[in-house]
Write a protein that holds these residues in place. Structure first.
Motif, PDB file in Angstrom:
ATOM      1  N   MET A  18       0.858  -1.198   0.000  1.00 18.23           N
ATOM      2  CA  MET A  18       0.000   0.000   0.000  1.00 18.23           C
ATOM      3  C   MET A  18       0.891   1.245   0.000  1.00 18.23           C
ATOM      4  N   SER A  19       0.580   2.171  -0.898  1.00 24.98           N
ATOM      5  CA  SER A  19       1.381   3.388  -0.995  1.00 24.98           C
ATOM      6  C   SER A  19       1.175   4.286   0.219  1.00 24.98           C
ATOM      7  N   LYS A  20       2.129   5.222   0.402  1.00 26.79           N
ATOM      8  CA  LYS A  20       2.056   6.139   1.543  1.00 26.79           C
ATOM      9  C   LYS A  20       0.818   7.037   1.459  1.00 26.79           C
ATOM     10  N   GLN A  21       0.443   7.414   0.212  1.00 26.90           N
ATOM     11  CA  GLN A  21      -0.730   8.280   0.045  1.00 26.90           C
ATOM     12  C   GLN A  21      -2.002   7.559   0.473  1.00 26.90           C
ATOM     13  N   LYS A  22      -2.121   6.266   0.123  1.00 28.21           N
ATOM     14  CA  LYS A  22      -3.288   5.494   0.528  1.00 28.21           C
ATOM     15  C   LYS A  22      -3.297   5.267   2.040  1.00 28.21           C
ATOM     16  N   GLN A  23      -2.108   5.029   2.606  1.00 28.89           N
ATOM     17  CA  GLN A  23      -2.020   4.875   4.055  1.00 28.89           C
ATOM     18  C   GLN A  23      -2.451   6.149   4.773  1.00 28.89           C
ATOM     19  N   LYS A  24      -2.055   7.288   4.210  1.00 33.18           N
ATOM     20  CA  LYS A  24      -2.448   8.569   4.811  1.00 33.18           C
ATOM     21  C   LYS A  24      -3.949   8.772   4.744  1.00 33.18           C
ATOM     22  N   LYS A  25      -4.558   8.444   3.594  1.00 34.14           N
ATOM     23  CA  LYS A  25      -6.011   8.584   3.460  1.00 34.14           C
ATOM     24  C   LYS A  25      -6.740   7.634   4.409  1.00 34.14           C
ATOM     25  N   LEU A  26      -6.219   6.405   4.530  1.00 31.38           N
ATOM     26  CA  LEU A  26      -6.837   5.446   5.438  1.00 31.38           C
ATOM     27  C   LEU A  26      -6.752   5.921   6.881  1.00 31.38           C
ATOM     28  N   GLY A  27      -5.598   6.461   7.257  1.00 34.77           N
ATOM     29  CA  GLY A  27      -5.442   6.987   8.607  1.00 34.77           C
ATOM     30  C   GLY A  27      -6.388   8.148   8.881  1.00 34.77           C
ATOM     31  N   THR A  28      -6.560   9.029   7.868  1.00 40.30           N
ATOM     32  CA  THR A  28      -7.482  10.158   8.020  1.00 40.30           C
ATOM     33  C   THR A  28      -8.919   9.673   8.191  1.00 40.30           C
ATOM     34  N   MET A  29      -9.316   8.660   7.418  1.00 40.15           N
ATOM     35  CA  MET A  29     -10.672   8.120   7.523  1.00 40.15           C
ATOM     36  C   MET A  29     -10.909   7.470   8.877  1.00 40.15           C
ATOM     37  N   LEU A  30      -9.911   6.729   9.373  1.00 43.60           N
ATOM     38  CA  LEU A  30     -10.047   6.103  10.697  1.00 43.60           C
ATOM     39  C   LEU A  30     -10.135   7.156  11.797  1.00 43.60           C
ATOM     40  N   LEU A  31      -9.358   8.239  11.656  1.00 47.89           N
ATOM     41  CA  LEU A  31      -9.408   9.312  12.639  1.00 47.89           C
ATOM     42  C   LEU A  31     -10.774   9.997  12.642  1.00 47.89           C
ATOM     43  N   LEU A  32     -11.310  10.261  11.453  1.00 45.36           N
ATOM     44  CA  LEU A  32     -12.633  10.878  11.358  1.00 45.36           C
ATOM     45  C   LEU A  32     -13.706   9.968  11.946  1.00 45.36           C
ATOM     46  N   LEU A  33     -13.573   8.666  11.687  1.00 51.83           N
ATOM     47  CA  LEU A  33     -14.533   7.711  12.237  1.00 51.83           C
ATOM     48  C   LEU A  33     -14.446   7.674  13.763  1.00 51.83           C
ATOM     49  N   PHE A  34     -13.228   7.727  14.260  1.00 50.19           N
ATOM     50  CA  PHE A  34     -13.030   7.720  15.715  1.00 50.19           C
ATOM     51  C   PHE A  34     -13.625   8.972  16.358  1.00 50.19           C
ATOM     52  N   MET A  35     -13.512  10.124  15.678  1.00 53.87           N
ATOM     53  CA  MET A  35     -14.056  11.381  16.204  1.00 53.87           C
ATOM     54  C   MET A  35     -15.567  11.447  16.037  1.00 53.87           C
ATOM     55  N   LEU A  36     -16.090  10.692  15.065  1.00 56.44           N
ATOM     56  CA  LEU A  36     -17.532  10.720  14.821  1.00 56.44           C
ATOM     57  C   LEU A  36     -18.315  10.044  15.944  1.00 56.44           C
ATOM     58  N   ILE A  37     -17.717   9.059  16.580  1.00 56.16           N
ATOM     59  CA  ILE A  37     -18.413   8.314  17.641  1.00 56.16           C
ATOM     60  C   ILE A  37     -18.774   9.222  18.818  1.00 56.16           C
ATOM     61  N   PRO A  38     -17.814   9.960  19.427  1.00 57.61           N
ATOM     62  CA  PRO A  38     -18.220  10.861  20.531  1.00 57.61           C
ATOM     63  C   PRO A  38     -19.136  11.983  20.074  1.00 57.61           C
ATOM     64  N   LEU A  39     -19.007  12.389  18.775  1.00 59.41           N
ATOM     65  CA  LEU A  39     -19.894  13.435  18.264  1.00 59.41           C
ATOM     66  C   LEU A  39     -21.338  12.949  18.253  1.00 59.41           C
ATOM     67  N   VAL A  40     -21.564  11.723  17.810  1.00 60.05           N
ATOM     68  CA  VAL A  40     -22.920  11.162  17.778  1.00 60.05           C
ATOM     69  C   VAL A  40     -23.463  11.023  19.197  1.00 60.05           C
ATOM     70  N   ILE A  41     -22.618  10.573  20.120  1.00 59.57           N
ATOM     71  CA  ILE A  41     -23.046  10.415  21.512  1.00 59.57           C
ATOM     72  C   ILE A  41     -23.450  11.757  22.114  1.00 59.57           C
ATOM     73  N   ALA A  42     -22.713  12.818  21.738  1.00 60.38           N
ATOM     74  CA  ALA A  42     -23.005  14.146  22.290  1.00 60.38           C
ATOM     75  C   ALA A  42     -24.239  14.776  21.649  1.00 60.38           C
TER      76      ALA A  42
END
Length: 280
Positions: free
Chosen positions: A1-25
């Motif tokens: 997996m290229s570095k650019q794809k790894q970066k996009k995947l990391g960004t998506m996982l971070l957004l997903l992780f931040m979305l959980i407390p947002l929904v709870i709030a």
């Protein structure tokens, strides 16, 4: 997996992780807002939910609040007045005390700081009885002053402003003294602009504390017209009947002032959090 794809995947996982407390709030606020648009009988049948039932939506609860729920606006006005004056006075006096503890050296300074920390550790329930006796002696029971006076010096705010003031450059004070500026002038003209982030952050916290304060106003206030929103809305739930029409729609409107305060002060709130993040 290229570095650019790894970066996009990391960004998506971070957004997903931040979305959980947002929904709870957001979920409670969204459920409360949707419930305010439905008849109170639906709340009794299905409880709070976010199921879209467009055929049941109406503004009847808010119309009732603006027409027949006039006592609600007495509570709203009382909360605005008490929160505004409590927050403003607490910011003024607490910032001056915290600033003086950080920027000056005087006899008994350690004792004063110890007392501030001690009061922070004492539960308010212990201080409530002597404070109430003081309000009786001052004839401030069932008045705005009775609720506001014990809150104009806040130990947490003093500690916060002291810690923030420790990072202010004292060289500015020496330069101002050489130019003939008084100590009050140094604070008002030079140090006060540097304390804006601290005022913004603590202003949000103090306003939120005062707006949601339930116990002390419950002890001091007596008449129905003098109650604040937390006490008035809680009084709508009784063993003899529950007025959900005012309770739900009134609760939604109760949240709006705090949201407005945060919108206008969030810039300073973020600045205060990141004040010590970058040096040099």
């Amino acid at each position: 997996m290229s570095k650019q794809k790894q970066k996009k995947l990391g960004t998506m996982l971070l957004l997903l992780f931040m979305l959980i407390p947002l929904v709870i709030a957001v979920f409670p606020l969204l459920a409360l807002t949707l419930a305010s648009l439905k008849p109170s009988t639906e709340l009794m049948r299905y409880g709070l939910n976010i199921k879209p039932q467009f055929e049941l939506w109406s503004l009847d609860n808010y119309i009732y609040l603006f027409t027949e729920g006039s006592v609600y606006f007495h509570w709203f006005k009382n909360s605005i007045i008490i929160s505004l004056f409590s927050t403003v006075f607490a910011l003024i006096f607490s910032s001056m005390v915290g600033y003086s503890l950080a920027m000056y050296r005087f006899r008994g300074q350690g004792i004063v700081m110890f007392l501030v920390l001690l009061i922070m550790m004492i539960p308010f329930e212990i201080l409530m009885l002597p404070l109430f006796r003081m309000m009786i002696w001052m004839k401030a029971v069932d008045t705005y002053a009775g609720v506001i006076l014990p809150m104009i010096i806040h130990p947490l705010a003093i500690f916060f402003f002291r810690q923030y003031s420790l990072g202010l450059p004292k060289e500015l004070m020496d330069s101002a003294r050489i130019d003939g500026c008084t100590e009050y002038g140094i604070f008002l003209r030079i140090m006060l602009p540097l304390l804006k982030p601290a005022y913004g952050a603590m202003g949000i916290l103090l306003a939120l504390f005062s707006w949601n304060n339930f116990l002390w106003p419950l002890v001091v206030l007596r008449t129905k017209e003098m109650l604040t929103l937390p006490i008035g809305l809680a009084g709508l739930l009784t063993p003899y009947g529950n007025n959900y029409d005012v309770l739900i729609s009134g609760s939604v409107l109760t949240v709006l002032p705090i949201i407005i305060v945060f919108i206008f002060a969030q810039k300073y709130f973020i600045e205060s959090l990141s004040a010590g993040a970058v040096k040099g």
